[in-house]
Scaffold this motif. Sequence first.
Motif, mmCIF file in Angstrom:
data_model
loop_
_atom_site.group_PDB
_atom_site.id
_atom_site.type_symbol
_atom_site.label_atom_id
_atom_site.label_comp_id
_atom_site.label_asym_id
_atom_site.label_seq_id
_atom_site.Cartn_x
_atom_site.Cartn_y
_atom_site.Cartn_z
ATOM 1 N N GLY A 111 29.348 -21.205 42.851
ATOM 2 C CA GLY A 111 28.676 -21.486 44.113
ATOM 3 C C GLY A 111 29.341 -20.824 45.298
ATOM 4 O O GLY A 111 28.875 -20.946 46.426
ATOM 5 N N LEU A 112 30.428 -20.113 45.054
ATOM 6 C CA LEU A 112 31.074 -19.375 46.138
ATOM 7 C C LEU A 112 30.226 -18.151 46.483
ATOM 8 O O LEU A 112 29.488 -17.655 45.639
ATOM 9 N N PRO A 113 30.351 -17.654 47.700
ATOM 10 C CA PRO A 113 29.644 -16.409 48.026
ATOM 11 C C PRO A 113 30.257 -15.262 47.229
ATOM 12 O O PRO A 113 31.348 -15.395 46.674
ATOM 13 N N PRO A 114 29.578 -14.124 47.158
ATOM 14 C CA PRO A 114 30.149 -12.985 46.433
ATOM 15 C C PRO A 114 31.579 -12.697 46.901
ATOM 16 O O PRO A 114 31.858 -12.685 48.103
ATOM 17 N N GLN A 115 32.464 -12.464 45.941
ATOM 18 C CA GLN A 115 33.879 -12.298 46.218
ATOM 19 C C GLN A 115 34.155 -11.230 47.265
ATOM 20 O O GLN A 115 33.663 -10.106 47.169
ATOM 21 N N ALA B 92 28.143 -4.651 42.238
ATOM 22 C CA ALA B 92 29.267 -4.058 42.955
ATOM 23 C C ALA B 92 29.049 -2.566 43.210
ATOM 24 O O ALA B 92 29.386 -2.056 44.283
ATOM 25 N N LEU B 93 28.473 -1.884 42.248
ATOM 26 C CA LEU B 93 28.309 -0.433 42.367
ATOM 27 C C LEU B 93 27.017 -0.003 43.052
ATOM 28 O O LEU B 93 26.985 1.018 43.739
ATOM 29 N N PHE B 94 25.935 -0.792 42.853
ATOM 30 C CA PHE B 94 24.617 -0.341 43.297
ATOM 31 C C PHE B 94 23.855 -1.347 44.167
ATOM 32 O O PHE B 94 22.759 -1.046 44.613
#
Length: 111
Positions: A61-65, A45-47
């Motif tokens: 299995g979901l894409p990144p939130q 999330a940060l980098f």
Amino acid sequence: MPNQELVDAVLEIVARIPPGRVMTYGDVGIAIGVEAPRAVGRVMALFGHASPWWRVVPASGLPPQGHANLALPHYLAEGTPLRRPESDDYRIALSSARLPYTHEIYAEVAL
């Protein structure tokens, strides 16, 4: 704030994930010897913006939130196996797309 050693280790593994394949946050943690999927998520999330961030997904299995729309073109271009790619609630087909534990990324970890 994650320490620089963790940030470097996570981003190095993410850079090595082959196109069309994914690793879960937990998988990345295992590959670097740190069983802390939330810490991996925090690093991403940060980098992770300059890395192939779409190749690191939750175990669901979901894409990144919050990034499903941004990730989908990458998945389609790379041929990542998906379930229901034509819908707004698609998932990555982890049984096909997940990098196996026999891959060289895991070579330095005792599994």
